[in-house]
Write an enzyme that holds these catalytic residues in place. Structure first.
Site, short mmCIF file in Angstrom:
data_model
loop_
_atom_site.label_atom_id
_atom_site.label_comp_id
_atom_site.label_asym_id
_atom_site.label_seq_id
_atom_site.Cartn_x
_atom_site.Cartn_y
_atom_site.Cartn_z
N ASP A 11 0.82 -1.20 0.00
CA ASP A 11 0.00 0.00 0.00
C ASP A 11 0.86 1.26 0.00
OD1 ASP A 11 -2.70 1.28 0.44
OD2 ASP A 11 -1.70 1.96 2.26
N GLU A 51 0.92 -0.52 -5.12
CA GLU A 51 -0.06 0.53 -5.35
C GLU A 51 0.74 1.82 -5.45
OE1 GLU A 51 -3.65 3.11 -3.41
OE2 GLU A 51 -1.87 2.49 -2.32
#
Length: 695
Positions: free
Chosen positions: A368, A421
């Site tokens: 993330d 990401e």
């Protein structure tokens, strides 16, 4: 012989020899009985008269190997969880629990728990030289004991009580103690899956990911969470029915705040207790694997929350975070940023990643907020960031960490996937580290996602003026190994659901949504769809309640679900749609210039696998509500082109305008191809065709 016990009325050796209390203190001391050798046992009588006999923790020698400490200090201990934390084991012939914690700026560290009244005076730990690691073996301690560490900072004298950073299980929030977890002995049944995983060529296989938040996918009748085992069966049944190949879980690493969706992690080595015990999560993964479904975990090494009982200011100093707030604080999220330049912190994070891949058989990690790690000035005002040693805004320590993370995980767990990401144009995110890349397996294509949703949000009458938003992405489509994500971030915080982001009346919204999915599943790249999108949920995602499953009582939602199932089947069954997702030779425009009719068409090609190529697939997409009759399309081969999928089928809730199952190619050169077919393009719909022997 001296014993300190503030809760004892009397202390004696097991043979009855008493240790007198030193006047005015809680020390008991006296000469050792003749012939006594370690490990010996002491009988302690508490002030209420209860007696307890156990080995003396301080009769045992150090339990941590020097080699582990050496590797940890050098930043090369990629399995640090094997010696730090709480580990039930036998030491010097006696069963117990070995505790170890890294706290280099503490002058005193104690184990506190439900076994010593949470009193830091009872079990002070010993420090192991200059390593900053403290350890203590407590004999006879049972599995399931609750514990924390009490630390006193050497400079300020502040006393802190912290949960174990390496805990493998924690209490249910809001409680935060770690739990002594026995060594895993789960009987896995996924040997075939794990063997195949090591051999998989993920670049050329179909990967279609169903993104799930376990706390809000489904819930019990009373609104409470379902457990891992129940979720395993329900999710697997649903995923098999819809054809996804993988489940991606929003973080199930332990976290205190439900509203963070798991992205503010405090337990990097423990599945959250909200849904059950660690073995229950192992069962979840095992059940998925036994049914041919991979499991990917969202993992958050970019930042961590400020909770005062967790990692923040761990030993009274910024230990896991960077000391300079210009590098150690994330202003937007109110969280702290890891100090990626510190060996022990890198060990902590790398060990966490490997732990999930090894211990829980996780097939991949989605990392993330990578952009926030790469840039020192990420979301910061002028003057609120510190340049690197070269004067730039690149976080050199984070770059080095990510390269090391990918190098180690891919080396030790071949076949696993580490996805980024990453929302910027940082180059070579998915290129090998030996070429200067970051080494990720895949990267989310945020640019394609943003352009596509922006385009789809336009009224069809205006789409001709935004045609470049459909075609621009192909300029960089093969610069990285991309995943095409319609994720949780796109259906929350006022963005509305995908269905309600589509323009028009009810029929047009559903037609646009079906068209959007056809575009996603035929465009180069692996696929990702957030839960609820597969049946066209109308409401925004609400993490505090289950999905609106009741909408499946309505035909249009049933049609979307059937379409997603058929798109997944088509994606798996047609090699041209998945074998070359990352190779420019697997894609060719047929026509990308039809702006007036807001239509695009392209070929997906299989360049051959094991020396044998399979037929191509042609996709034609009509982004207007106007049917296009006698639409001539150039194709590369003669013969019969079967209509493999038409999103306007009544099966999906459309008008059933199409091509009667297929068309014959004519020897009419068109669009640079020697043959062509004449089609009827349904409104707001996509059609997929491929050549075959005949009807």
């Amino acid at each position: 012989m001296r014993v300190y016990d503030p809760h004892a009325e009397a202390v004696a050796f097991e043979d009855g020899t008493k240790l007198p209390r030193r006047p005015g203190s809680d020390f008991f001391e006296g000469p050792l009985p003749a012939g006594l050798s370690a490990p010996y046992r002491l009988r302690r009588t508490s002030q209420d008269g209860a007696a307890h006999t156990a080995h003396d923790p301080y009769a045992f020698g150090p339990a941590l190997p020097d080699y582990d400490l050496h590797l940890f200090g050098e930043g090369r201990h990629y399995h640090a969880q094997r010696f730090l934390g709480a580990h039930p084991l036998e030491h010097e012939g006696v069963p117990g629990v070995r505790f170890a914690v890294w706290a280099p700026n503490a002058e005193r560290v104690s184990v506190v728990g439900d076994f010593n009244r949470w009193d830091g005076r009872c079990h002070p730990m010993r420090v192991r030289g200059g390593s900053g690691v403290w350890e203590l073996f407590i004999p006879g301690l049972p599995d399931g004991s609750l514990y924390k560490f009490e630390l006193r900072n050497r400079d300020s004298g502040a006393v802190l009580v912290k949960t174990d950073p390496y805990g493998r299980r924690y209490q249910l929030r809001p409680d935060s103690a770690a739990v002594v977890e026995p060594p895993a002995d789960y009987a896995w049944n996924d040997r075939e899956w794990m063997a195949a995983r090591r051999e998989d060529q993920w670049q050329s296989i179909p990967i279609s990911i169903y993104e799930v938040h376990l706390g809000s996918w489904q819930r019990a009748g009373d609104g409470s969470f379902l457990d891992y085992r129940t979720l395993a069966h329900r999710l697997v049944d649903h995923v098999l029915a819809t054809g996804f190949t993988h489940i991606e879980l929003l973080p199930i690493t332990e976290h205190p705040f439900d509203g963070s969706w798991g992205y503010q992690t405090t337990g990097y080595f423990a599945p959250t207790t909200r849904f059950g015990a660690p073995d229950d999560f192992r069962y979840f993964v095992d059940h998925c694997h036994r049914h041919g479904i991979g499991v990917i975990l969202d993992w958050v090494p970019a930042h961590f929350p400020r909770d005062d009982w967790a990692l923040a200011n761990f030993d009274g100093t910024p230990l896991y975070e960077h000391a300079d707030p210009r590098r150690g604080e994330h202003r937007d999220w109110g969280t702290l940023i890891f100090n990626f330049g510190r060996n022990e912190v890198r060990n902590f994070l790398t060990a966490s990643a490997l732990y999930w891949l090894e211990e829980f058989h996780i097939d991949g990690l989605r990392v993330d907020a990578v952009a926030s790690m790469l840039y020192l000035d990420y979301s910061r005002d002028e003057g609120d960031w510190v340049p690197n040693i070269h004067g730039g805004n690149e976080n050199l320590e984070a770059i080095d960490f990510l390269q090391e993370l990918n190098r180690i995980t891919h080396g030790e767990q071949p076949g696993t996937m580490i996805m980024a990401e990453e929302s910027t144009s940082w180059p070579q995110v998915t290129r090998p580290t030996w070429l200067g890349g970051l080494g990720f397996t895949m990267k989310w294509n945020m640019g394609w996602m943003h352009d596509t949703l922006t385009y789809m949000g336009e009224d069809p009458i205006h789409r001709r003026y935004h045609h470049d938003q459909l075609t621009f992405g192909m300029l960089y489509a093969f610069t990285e190994n991309f995943v095409l994500p319609f994720s949780h971030d796109e259906v929350v915080h006022g963005k509305r659901s995908l269905l309600w982001r589509m323009p028009g009346d009810e029929w047009q919204r559903f037609a646009n949504l079906r068209l959007l999915y056809a575009y996603q599943f035929t465009y180069p790249g692996k696929k990702l769809l957030f839960m609820g999108c597969e049946f066209g949920q109308g409401n925004e995602w609400n993490a505090e309640a289950a999905l609106d499953w009741y909408v499946l009582d309505y035909p249009l939602h049933q049609g979307v679900l059937r379409l997603v199932g058929d798109l997944n089947a088509l994606y798996r069954e047609v090699p041209a749609l998945h074998r070359h997702d990352f190779d420019e030779h697997g894609f060719a425009w047929i026509d990308c210039h039809d702006t007036e009719q807001s239509a695009i068409s392209y070929l997906r090609r299989d360049g051959g696998h094991d020396g044998e190529a399979t037929p191509p697939a042609a996709t034609v997409l009509n982004f207007t509500p106007v049917p296009r009759h006698d639409y001539r399309l150039g194709v590369p081969a003669p013969g019969y082109w079967r209509e493999r999928l038409n999103t306007d089928s009544t099966h999906y809730g459309g008008t059933n305008l199409g091509n009667g199952g297929g068309v014959w190619a004519e020897a009419v050169p068109w669009m640079g191809h020697p043959w062509s077919v004449v089609l009827t393009l349904p409104p707001l719909a996509g059609v997929v065709l491929s050549p075959e022997a005949g009807p």
